[in-house]
Design a protein around this motif. Structure first.
Motif, mmCIF file in Angstrom:
data_model
loop_
_atom_site.group_PDB
_atom_site.id
_atom_site.type_symbol
_atom_site.label_atom_id
_atom_site.label_comp_id
_atom_site.label_asym_id
_atom_site.label_seq_id
_atom_site.Cartn_x
_atom_site.Cartn_y
_atom_site.Cartn_z
ATOM 1 N N TYR A 181 9.568 1.010 -7.722
ATOM 2 C CA TYR A 181 9.587 2.309 -7.055
ATOM 3 C C TYR A 181 10.956 2.958 -7.215
ATOM 4 C CZ TYR A 181 10.308 5.679 -3.374
ATOM 5 O OH TYR A 181 10.665 6.823 -2.710
ATOM 6 N N VAL A 200 0.840 -1.205 0.000
ATOM 7 C CA VAL A 200 0.000 0.000 0.000
ATOM 8 C C VAL A 200 0.870 1.249 0.000
ATOM 9 C CG1 VAL A 200 -1.625 1.354 1.393
ATOM 10 C CG2 VAL A 200 -2.017 -1.095 1.030
ATOM 11 N N GLU A 201 1.967 1.174 0.775
ATOM 12 C CA GLU A 201 2.897 2.312 0.806
ATOM 13 C C GLU A 201 3.469 2.598 -0.577
ATOM 14 O OE1 GLU A 201 3.451 4.455 3.376
ATOM 15 O OE2 GLU A 201 1.731 3.289 4.118
ATOM 16 N N TYR A 202 3.852 1.533 -1.253
ATOM 17 C CA TYR A 202 4.388 1.722 -2.610
ATOM 18 C C TYR A 202 3.314 2.260 -3.545
ATOM 19 C CZ TYR A 202 8.753 -0.574 -1.408
ATOM 20 O OH TYR A 202 9.958 -0.869 -0.853
ATOM 21 N N LYS A 203 2.118 1.740 -3.371
ATOM 22 C CA LYS A 203 1.020 2.149 -4.246
ATOM 23 C C LYS A 203 0.791 3.653 -4.147
ATOM 24 C CE LYS A 203 -3.658 0.976 -5.630
ATOM 25 N NZ LYS A 203 -4.783 0.086 -5.525
ATOM 26 N N LYS A 204 0.859 4.161 -2.915
ATOM 27 C CA LYS A 204 0.670 5.603 -2.713
ATOM 28 C C LYS A 204 1.681 6.395 -3.536
ATOM 29 C CE LYS A 204 -0.881 5.440 2.063
ATOM 30 N NZ LYS A 204 -0.278 5.502 3.396
ATOM 31 N N LYS A 205 2.913 5.896 -3.517
ATOM 32 C CA LYS A 205 3.975 6.626 -4.206
ATOM 33 C C LYS A 205 3.918 6.448 -5.713
ATOM 34 C CE LYS A 205 7.064 5.906 -0.281
ATOM 35 N NZ LYS A 205 7.966 4.879 0.244
ATOM 36 N N GLY A 238 -0.584 0.178 -8.254
ATOM 37 C CA GLY A 238 -1.048 1.455 -8.780
ATOM 38 C C GLY A 238 -0.489 1.864 -10.129
ATOM 39 N N GLU A 280 1.087 5.617 -7.612
ATOM 40 C CA GLU A 280 -0.216 5.851 -8.248
ATOM 41 C C GLU A 280 -0.072 6.839 -9.408
ATOM 42 O OE1 GLU A 280 -3.519 4.133 -8.262
ATOM 43 O OE2 GLU A 280 -3.267 4.460 -6.105
#
Lengths: 460, 449
Positions: free
Chosen positions: B431, B307-312, B339, B314
């Motif tokens: 990432y 989820v943390e990676y997804k935030k970055k 994302g 997206e």
């Protein structure tokens, strides 16, 4: 241990090669052709060859390597590759739009007897070669010579196709660069500029395989020997070939067709070989050697004297291409190091002769071999029999280095696990300083890491 | 560059609603193309090379051996014979007078030297042309030395890499059914089509063992001859990289009645399915329960991390160009999970079914391409504004030159990308490359002049 299967007992091998110290001709032809501006190398054979050569060069340079293939099928291997090649030429000019297509053959197309000269002529007659565009070729059968031979053949192909003697002699000197890195070619040009000798360097992969990142992919980067310069080579005052294996044939070709006299020297690696390069430029260009170059030489000598105690008597194993190994051996001997094992898969009688000249008196224990079965396996067996302090050669030495804990300086093609070779030269006095720095770093790092505590020193 | 050869147009398509998706594929490359494809020999060689206790002798000029020397990073937990390069180094006189004698001598020298469990002999282009009877020499040496000497008739010009897979499978099929030395457990499977790059197979082995399933043979990652000989005794073949191993799976089904399932180990969804499907196959509640528990445990920490990676990540867009299309399918899903939207996807060897699956999976406007080349790929990524490229050795420097992040999902991956741990590595790698500080120094606008 990766090579735990290697033993020190050497049995005569008649047929088998284990861990080769060479590769096949076409990759050399591809590399040479990349050193001509606006040129697309073309591999006339199965598509695997082209893919392999591009991958190998990409791994070595970390750069895009463009080349096309005739994509042989079962049919072409039976009926000949003519229609594939004619279609390929048409497609290449239509879609990739190079100035020159440089075709090299493969074992397959050579053996089925495709005539590259006749096919490229046919393509021209059929109007597949647009006005102002060119097709050149080189025969590079994979079962003759080595990658070095392919390089030589392609350079010769360019000379044969383009160099013209118009009768108007220039003051320029042709320099045939031999198989070295873009950085070395840049260094050769820098030295000649300092000498104020105008040279035409062929090939020249600087600004091709060391291209800067710009956010754009240039199919044909700005570097490479210009076509008009290759044409002009026919009017040059003289030719200087660097490295016998890579440049001899092209130099002879140029003398035969354009009456340009030639000299062949070793690649400028180390003190003496660079001296000979500088002297040759001085002689051919009728110029004196500027103080700045003399100073560079002086700095190299200074560095050697300062660190001589760490170099003297160190046993070295080296492998790779003869044009590099010969001046390298000379350089090592000049620093009182001991090149004891030398292997090159590339055939050629000159290798054994030169090595004997360089080593028989000074390092009588040295073993060297080239050609068939002269491979990394043999080198490793020699090392198992009596160890060495240093390895110098391409990436394939890393197994030996790791297994036997031997310091290792990477030099030559392919170097696929380190960077720097494309940016920092080994040629010239400054190149020799860099090489020396690398040698000292690995030797001293090992000493620092492994010497007994009471022998550990701050100042070295 | 926006001009394509008209002959290539049928191999490029854009997803547009649910209309019937048409793309031409499984075609030979056009003569003159800067194709990213390799040859038949390459296909056979990469499939068989991870078998670590056999010797692999390349019969041909030296190049074919050098270019395939330890390039894939297929790891072995035991012998390392496969990391050497053995060749007959054919020379001009062998081409004229034939290479059979040299092959025989080389084989004898090789087998005497290493005492391997078996030998594979690869036939290259030139051998096909000069007409050496490789099969006869192999039979002769096999008889004399008392080990299997298996001819791999992989002359490069016969087609593309995919055809080489089939030939490799044919060579393997000769080993099957020749031994029953290994004691079988309760649940036995073979893993087909994982090559243990970056030790991925060892992760899978751990998952299956935790469930109580035994791996009989792994073909060919960390492969051993004796295990392959026993492979016909497994209850199930679990096939990844279906392009390379389907042929063998089908053969084993026909000849030994072993059913197979197609799986992928990339991404959480596909990895978990691979475990569940095996449990379901054995119709065992116990296995299913263990699988569920395993997945739950693995995902527990993984999901929050992702989820943390997804935030970055997206809003980032990716282009995929890989060897097999089946891998591309997993990649699209895995990217979506963090994302990242796939805007270009292609393969060297995909077939119609693969591309249909891809088209169903992808978003509107995604470009699909078969057997592409650097010019097309550059054009596509610029048109779509991709930020990340996923591909192999030849695509990496092009992506970097264009100012795109890059992830090697091919021979040169350095981190395991399969399994749950692999998914985290994948997210980390995507990432790191997409958000590397170096991109701020590159003037991206030049891309879109």
């Amino acid at each position: 241990m990766l090579l735990r299967h290697t033993t020190d007992e050497i049995k005569e091998r008649k047929a088998l090669t284990v861990n080769p110290a060479k590769t096949c001709q076409p990759v050399g032809a591809m590399y040479a052709a990349l050193g001509v501006h606006g040129c697309l190398p073309h591999s006339h054979g199965s598509q695997g060859c082209c893919s392999y050569h591009r991958s190998m060069l990409t791994r070595h340079y970390k750069e895009p390597v463009m080349a096309s293939t005739s994509s042989f099928t079962e049919g072409s291997s039976v009926f000949g590759g003519q229609s594939n090649l004619v279609q390929a030429i048409n497609n290449i000019f239509t879609i990739y739009n190079p100035d020159i297509i440089a075709i090299h053959s493969t074992c397959l197309s050579e053996t089925i007897g495709d005539d590259l000269k006749q096919i490229s002529q046919k393509a021209k007659e059929e109007g597949k070669v647009p006005e102002g565009k060119y097709v050149v070729y080189a025969n590079t059968p994979s079962y003759v010579g080595s990658h070095v031979t392919g390089y030589a053949n392609m350079v010769k192909g360019f000379i044969r196709s383009f160099a013209i003697n118009t009768g108007k002699k220039t003051k320029k000197i042709n320099v045939l660069s031999g198989w070295v890195e873009p950085s070395d070619m840049r260094e050769m040009k820098r030295l000649s500029e300092l000498m104020k000798v105008e040279i035409i360097l062929l090939p020249d992969t600087s600004d091709v395989l060391d291209a800067p990142m710009t956010g754009k992919h240039e199919m044909y980067p700005k570097g490479g020997t210009k076509l008009e310069d290759i044409v002009e080579m026919g009017n040059a005052k003289a030719t200087l070939g660097l490295g016998h294996w890579c440049t001899n044939d092209a130099a002879i070709q140029l003398e035969n067709t354009c009456k340009v006299k030639f000299t062949i020297e070793e690649l400028p690696i180390g003190i003496r070989a660079t001296d000979r390069y500088i002297q040759a430029l001085s002689r051919l260009g009728a110029v004196s050697v500027p103080q700045s170059i003399t100073d560079e030489r002086g700095r190299l000598l200074d560095m050697i004297t300062d660190m001589h105690q760490y170099l003297a008597g160190k046993r070295v194993a080296l492998w790779g291409d003869p044009d590099i190994l010969i001046p390298l051996t000379e350089f090592l001997v000049d620093m009182e190091m001991k090149p004891v094992y030398i292997v090159s898969g590339t055939p050629g009688k000159r290798f054994m002769k030169k090595m004997e000249e360089l080593l028989s008196e000074k390092i009588p224990e040295a073993k060297f071999k080239n050609g068939l079965n002269a491979d990394m396996y043999l080198m490793h067996q020699w090392i198992k029999q009596q160890g060495v302090d240093l390895l110098i050669g391409n990436t394939y030495g890393k197994y030996i280095s790791r297994d036997d804990g031997i310091p290792f300086v990477r030099l030559g093609f392919p170097t696929i696990d380190r960077v720097g070779h494309s940016y920092f030269p080994t040629a010239g006095y400054q190149g020799a300083m860099r090489l020396l720095e690398k040698i000292l770093n690995v030797l001293l790092d090992k000493q620092d890491a492994e010497c007994p505590e009471e022998k550990f020193e701050l100042v070295m | 560059m926006s001009q394509f050869l008209t002959e290539r147009l049928s191999q490029i398509a854009t997803k547009n609603g649910n209309e019937y998706f048409k793309i031409a594929c499984s075609k030979p490359s056009l003569a003159g193309s800067v194709s990213q494809r390799a040859c038949v020999f390459c296909g056979s060689r990469v499939v068989l090379y991870p078998i670590a206790d056999a010797v692999h002798l390349i019969h041909g000029p030296v190049g074919c051996a050098v270019y395939t020397w330890d390039i894939r990073g297929a790891l072995s937990s035991g012998p390392e014979l496969h990391r050497n390069s053995f060749t007959t180094d054919l020379r001009e006189k062998n081409i004229i007078f034939g290479g059979e004698k040299k092959l025989e001598e080389s084989l004898n020298e090789l087998i005497d030297k290493y005492q391997p469990k078996a030998a594979f002999v690869y036939s290259t282009c030139i051998v096909g042309v000069i007409g050496d009877d490789v099969e006869a020499i192999c039979r002769k040496v096999s008889k004399a030395k008392g080990i299997d000497v298996l001819p791999v008739m992989s002359e490069g010009f016969q087609g593309s890499k995919k055809d080489g897979y089939k030939i490799a499978c044919e060579a393997l099929s000769k080993l099957l059914g020749t031994s029953d030395s290994i004691k079988l457990g309760k649940y036995n499977i073979n893993i087909l089509g994982d090559f243990n790059l970056a030790g991925e197979l060892w992760m899978l082995t751990e998952y299956y063992q935790k469930m109580g399933i035994e791996l009989l043979a792994t073909i060919t990652g960390d492969g051993r001859i004796e295990k392959i000989r026993n492979a016909h005794r497994a209850s199930l073949n679990v096939v990844q990289c279906s392009g390379s191993m389907m042929h063998l799976a089908k053969h084993m089904k026909e000849k030994y009645g072993i059913p197979f399932i197609k799986v992928s180990y990339f991404g959480i969804e596909d990895m978990s399915d691979a475990l569940y499907e095996v449990a379901n196959f054995f119709k065992s509640n116990e296995l299913l329960e263990k699988a569920t528990q395993l997945v739950r445990e693995e995902v527990k920490d993984l999901m929050p991390a992702l989820v943390e990676y997804k935030k970055k990540l997206e809003g980032k867009k990716a282009a995929i160009y890989v060897g097999g299309a089946f891998k591309a399918i997993s990649l699209v899903k895995a990217l979506r999970l963090i994302g990242v939207k796939t805007v270009v996807v292609g393969s060297q060897t995909g077939n119609k079914d693969d591309y249909q699956l891809l088209a169903d999976l992808c978003d509107e406007g995604t470009i699909l391409v078969d057997d592409s080349n650097p010019n097309e790929l550059s054009d596509f990524v610029q048109k779509t504004g991709a930020h990340i490229f996923i591909g192999g050795v030849k695509e990496r420097p092009i992506a970097h030159k264009l100012g795109l992040g890059f992830c090697d999902h091919n021979h040169e991956r350095k981190e395991a990308l399969a399994g749950y741990e692999g998914m985290l590595n994948f997210a980390q790698e995507i990432y790191a490359t997409a958000c590397s500080p170096v991109w701020q120094f590159v003037r991206k606008e030049e891309n879109f002049r």
